[in-house]
Design a protein around this motif. Structure first.
Motif, PDB file in Angstrom:
ATOM      1  N   ASP A 178       1.787  -2.912  13.679  1.00  0.00           N
ATOM      2  CA  ASP A 178       0.629  -3.799  13.585  1.00  0.00           C
ATOM      3  C   ASP A 178      -0.572  -3.063  12.976  1.00  0.00           C
ATOM      4  N   LEU A 179      -0.789  -1.827  13.418  1.00  0.00           N
ATOM      5  CA  LEU A 179      -1.905  -1.047  12.882  1.00  0.00           C
ATOM      6  C   LEU A 179      -1.677  -0.709  11.412  1.00  0.00           C
ATOM      7  N   ALA A 180      -0.435  -0.425  11.036  1.00  0.00           N
ATOM      8  CA  ALA A 180      -0.123  -0.065   9.653  1.00  0.00           C
ATOM      9  C   ALA A 180      -0.494  -1.188   8.693  1.00  0.00           C
ATOM     10  N   ARG A 181      -0.266  -2.418   9.085  1.00  0.00           N
ATOM     11  CA  ARG A 181      -0.584  -3.551   8.210  1.00  0.00           C
ATOM     12  C   ARG A 181      -2.064  -3.594   7.879  1.00  0.00           C
ATOM     13  N   ASP A 182      -2.873  -3.123   8.802  1.00  0.00           N
ATOM     14  CA  ASP A 182      -4.318  -3.252   8.645  1.00  0.00           C
ATOM     15  C   ASP A 182      -4.978  -1.998   8.094  1.00  0.00           C
ATOM     16  N   ALA A 183      -4.367  -0.833   8.305  1.00  0.00           N
ATOM     17  CA  ALA A 183      -5.074   0.422   8.028  1.00  0.00           C
ATOM     18  C   ALA A 183      -4.490   1.258   6.902  1.00  0.00           C
ATOM     19  N   LEU A 184      -3.308   0.924   6.406  1.00  0.00           N
ATOM     20  CA  LEU A 184      -2.680   1.724   5.355  1.00  0.00           C
ATOM     21  C   LEU A 184      -2.787   1.050   3.998  1.00  0.00           C
ATOM     22  N   THR A 185      -3.015   1.867   2.993  1.00  0.00           N
ATOM     23  CA  THR A 185      -2.969   1.407   1.607  1.00  0.00           C
ATOM     24  C   THR A 185      -1.996   2.291   0.852  1.00  0.00           C
ATOM     25  N   ALA A 186      -0.972   1.690   0.260  1.00  0.00           N
ATOM     26  CA  ALA A 186       0.007   2.445  -0.514  1.00  0.00           C
ATOM     27  C   ALA A 186      -0.396   2.445  -1.972  1.00  0.00           C
ATOM     28  N   GLY A 187      -0.530   3.635  -2.567  1.00  0.00           N
ATOM     29  CA  GLY A 187      -0.950   3.749  -3.955  1.00  0.00           C
ATOM     30  C   GLY A 187       0.209   3.739  -4.925  1.00  0.00           C
ATOM     31  N   PRO A 188      -0.041   3.550  -6.208  1.00  0.00           N
ATOM     32  CA  PRO A 188       1.018   3.466  -7.213  1.00  0.00           C
ATOM     33  C   PRO A 188       1.726   4.779  -7.473  1.00  0.00           C
ATOM     34  N   ALA A 189       1.143   5.897  -7.059  1.00  0.00           N
ATOM     35  CA  ALA A 189       1.769   7.202  -7.284  1.00  0.00           C
ATOM     36  C   ALA A 189       2.561   7.661  -6.060  1.00  0.00           C
ATOM     37  N   GLY A 190       2.889   6.730  -5.174  1.00  0.00           N
ATOM     38  CA  GLY A 190       3.629   7.104  -3.983  1.00  0.00           C
ATOM     39  C   GLY A 190       2.764   7.802  -2.962  1.00  0.00           C
ATOM     40  N   ASP A 191       1.458   7.565  -3.008  1.00  0.00           N
ATOM     41  CA  ASP A 191       0.530   8.171  -2.068  1.00  0.00           C
ATOM     42  C   ASP A 191       0.081   7.115  -1.062  1.00  0.00           C
ATOM     43  N   VAL A 192      -0.639   7.548  -0.031  1.00  0.00           N
ATOM     44  CA  VAL A 192      -1.066   6.652   1.041  1.00  0.00           C
ATOM     45  C   VAL A 192      -2.498   6.989   1.427  1.00  0.00           C
ATOM     46  N   ALA A 193      -3.268   5.961   1.744  1.00  0.00           N
ATOM     47  CA  ALA A 193      -4.610   6.150   2.294  1.00  0.00           C
ATOM     48  C   ALA A 193      -4.659   5.517   3.680  1.00  0.00           C
ATOM     49  N   ILE A 194      -5.206   6.251   4.632  1.00  0.00           N
ATOM     50  CA  ILE A 194      -5.408   5.747   5.987  1.00  0.00           C
ATOM     51  C   ILE A 194      -6.898   5.477   6.167  1.00  0.00           C
ATOM     52  N   ASP A 195      -7.239   4.263   6.525  1.00  0.00           N
ATOM     53  CA  ASP A 195      -8.625   3.865   6.745  1.00  0.00           C
ATOM     54  C   ASP A 195      -9.012   4.212   8.179  1.00  0.00           C
ATOM     55  N   LEU A 196      -9.784   5.280   8.350  1.00  0.00           N
ATOM     56  CA  LEU A 196     -10.138   5.745   9.695  1.00  0.00           C
ATOM     57  C   LEU A 196     -11.038   4.757  10.423  1.00  0.00           C
ATOM     58  N   ALA A 197     -11.780   3.947   9.691  1.00  0.00           N
ATOM     59  CA  ALA A 197     -12.619   2.946  10.342  1.00  0.00           C
ATOM     60  C   ALA A 197     -11.771   1.910  11.062  1.00  0.00           C
ATOM     61  N   ARG A 198     -10.544   1.717  10.604  1.00  0.00           N
ATOM     62  CA  ARG A 198      -9.662   0.730  11.209  1.00  0.00           C
ATOM     63  C   ARG A 198      -8.716   1.332  12.234  1.00  0.00           C
ATOM     64  N   THR A 199      -8.600   2.651  12.257  1.00  0.00           N
ATOM     65  CA  THR A 199      -7.713   3.290  13.239  1.00  0.00           C
ATOM     66  C   THR A 199      -8.469   3.864  14.430  1.00  0.00           C
ATOM     67  N   GLY A 200      -9.799   3.987  14.309  1.00  0.00           N
ATOM     68  CA  GLY A 200     -10.567   4.700  15.324  1.00  0.00           C
ATOM     69  C   GLY A 200     -10.427   4.165  16.728  1.00  0.00           C
ATOM     70  N   ALA A 201     -10.271   2.838  16.890  1.00  0.00           N
ATOM     71  CA  ALA A 201     -10.181   2.251  18.225  1.00  0.00           C
ATOM     72  C   ALA A 201      -8.763   2.264  18.785  1.00  0.00           C
ATOM     73  N   ALA A 202      -7.784   2.656  17.983  1.00  0.00           N
ATOM     74  CA  ALA A 202      -6.388   2.654  18.434  1.00  0.00           C
ATOM     75  C   ALA A 202      -6.131   3.836  19.371  1.00  0.00           C
ATOM     76  N   PRO A 203      -5.214   3.686  20.322  1.00  0.00           N
ATOM     77  CA  PRO A 203      -4.860   4.813  21.191  1.00  0.00           C
ATOM     78  C   PRO A 203      -4.373   6.001  20.369  1.00  0.00           C
ATOM     79  N   ARG A 204      -4.591   7.179  20.900  1.00  0.00           N
ATOM     80  CA  ARG A 204      -4.227   8.404  20.178  1.00  0.00           C
ATOM     81  C   ARG A 204      -2.742   8.420  19.820  1.00  0.00           C
ATOM     82  N   GLU A 205      -1.889   7.977  20.725  1.00  0.00           N
ATOM     83  CA  GLU A 205      -0.448   7.974  20.461  1.00  0.00           C
ATOM     84  C   GLU A 205      -0.121   7.127  19.235  1.00  0.00           C
ATOM     85  N   ILE A 206      -0.758   5.982  19.103  1.00  0.00           N
ATOM     86  CA  ILE A 206      -0.495   5.108  17.960  1.00  0.00           C
ATOM     87  C   ILE A 206      -1.024   5.738  16.677  1.00  0.00           C
ATOM     88  N   ARG A 207      -2.184   6.378  16.732  1.00  0.00           N
ATOM     89  CA  ARG A 207      -2.724   7.041  15.541  1.00  0.00           C
ATOM     90  C   ARG A 207      -1.807   8.176  15.087  1.00  0.00           C
TER      91      ARG A 207
END
Length: 454
Positions: free
Chosen positions: A269-298
């Motif tokens: 559920d968090l991945a759908r909202d906080a991850l961006t997959a780039g065209p070069a096979g890279d990934v960006a994690i939006d920390l503003a959207r993960t900050g409230a998640a439990p540490r285990e999920i992050r």
């Protein structure tokens, strides 16, 4: 939010993948106490019946567990008109390994089961030998099965293996995932893998082999106390007298498996909202959207992103993962390397790219896959072509690659088509020039579900 909301890949596949795995992820197979042939056949049938149409491949080491699996799978296949094959990986690490592989082949000939041997010659003496051998085994068996269009690979892990693994990981301080039960049904990069013996004790299987008059090989390392598994196997005898036998430990591992499923769903559920997959096979994690998640999920999200970028189904060590995520979230480390990836803090995002120095060497185009996730999707590959990293040399030949808006660091590890040292195509850095030559090669990473959250 649209399906691909924050990414270029359909992240909703994660949810579907997790739902498909639910039935086996935390399930504990019934424990069979008797050693009668019919009881054993009845115990393995429900798992074998999950295999799709097609040939099944038995991973046959020649030891007692895999030999018993061979017999039981042979009986199951005969009753249903199915075909099975067997493959043995000879690691070449002991003087007797070739003879053991030959003995496995002789048994298969006697049983009417086609058999093949695959030799591993990749050990360079560096790193963790057992880990390297395990990865090589998986790679060689998987390639053998895929080349034959197999419906599934069968592995001979038993209830005893389940208990021993639980204890070893408990001693290492593993969390829920490490303590969770092995799955009776899983996959290696979309290749189904079944473990029909997880509810059976090792002793019952050997009783069955004796009753059938079938011998098996004993790996001398199974009695060598220098190996941790051997020591834990001996400790189980003491623990069983205290009520902590393999059955009880397997029950706890199954409970951890159910907990793992719940955590995976939350991470998806968090991945759908906080991850961006780039065209070069890279990934960006939006920390503003993960900050409230439990540490285990992050932590799970970070590990899944690293595994996907690296094309590696194994997670980093928990201690390394925790240190890296803590440093990146706090802004204490602008950049670091972990798990074959480069992770950089840029504003409120963590960018994860493949580490150029860690990519796999070039492989023939006909091999079909490079660096764990870039795939050839066609047929009839030119034998003179290889897939490998674009690298600095290739990027220098790509003209105005900056017009793509991609970072040099990300492009260096992207796939390129080579003929010797001649660059034929670079589908990420120079897609317009690559269109014709690279038409049958996927310029997109493999789907998320292959490695994320595995």
């Amino acid at each position: 939010m649209p399906d691909a909301g924050r990414g270029r890949q359909p992240l909703s596949r994660i949810r579907g993948h997790l739902r498909r795995r639910d039935r086996a992820a935390g399930a504990q197979l019934p424990v069979v106490s008797g050693a009668g042939a019919e009881a054993l056949r009845a115990a393995v049938a429900p798992v074998l019946d999950r295999a799709g149409a097609g040939t099944l491949v038995v991973a046959l080491s020649g030891g007692g567990d895999s030999t018993a699996l061979l017999l039981l799978a042979r009986d199951w296949a005969r009753a249903r008109g199915r075909e099975i094959l067997a493959v043995t990986v000879d690691h070449g690490l002991r003087p007797g390994s070739a003879a053991e592989a030959a003995a496995a082949g002789a048994l298969c000939a006697r049983l009417g089961v086609p058999h093949a041997v695959r030799a591993w010659t990749g050990w360079d003496g560096a790193g963790n030998l057992q880990d390297a051998a395990r990865r090589a085994r998986r790679r060689l068996i998987g390639r053998f099965a895929r080349d034959r269009g197999a419906a599934a690979v069968l592995l001979g892990h038993t209830l005893d293996d389940q208990a021993e693994t639980f204890l070893m990981r408990l001693a290492r301080g593993s969390g829920v995932d490490g303590l969770a039960a092995m799955r009776a049904e899983t996959a290696w990069d979309r290749l189904p893998v079944l473990r029909p013996l997880l509810g059976l004790r090792r002793a019952a299987l050997r009783d069955h082999l004796r009753a059938e008059g079938v011998a098996w090989s004993e790996d001398p390392s199974n009695a060598d106390p220098r190996f941790a598994r051997v020591r834990f196997r001996a400790a189980l005898e003491t623990l069983e007298a205290l009520g902590l036998g393999p059955e009880r430990l397997a029950e706890t591992a199954a409970a951890m498996g159910r907990a793992r499923v719940a955590l995976e769903r939350a991470t998806a559920d968090l991945a759908r909202d906080a991850l961006t997959a780039g065209p070069a096979g890279d990934v960006a994690i939006d920390l503003a959207r993960t900050g409230a998640a439990p540490r285990e999920i992050r932590l799970r999200l970070f590990a899944g992103a690293l595994g996907w970028v690296a094309g590696d189904p194994y997670r980093p060590r928990l201690a390394s993962l925790e240190r890296a995520l803590e440093a990146l979230e706090a802004g204490a480390a602008p950049g670091l390397t972990l798990h074959g990836c480069l992770a950089r803090r840029v504003g409120a995002r963590v960018l994860i790219r493949r580490e150029p120095a860690a990519v796999a060497p070039p492989v023939p185009l006909a091999r079909g896959r490079w660096d764990g996730r870039w795939e050839w999707r066609g047929a009839g590959a030119d034998p003179g072509l290889t897939i490998g990293a674009l690298g600095a040399e290739g990027l220098a030949r790509c003209g105005d690659w900056r017009a793509r808006g991609l970072k040099r660091e990300a492009l260096l590890s992207t796939p390129a088509l080579w003929r010797g040292r001649t660059l034929v195509a670079a589908p990420i850095a120079r897609p317009e020039a690559a269109a014709a030559a690279f038409a049958r090669i996927s310029a997109a990473p493999a789907p998320w579900e292959l490695t994320l959250l595995r």
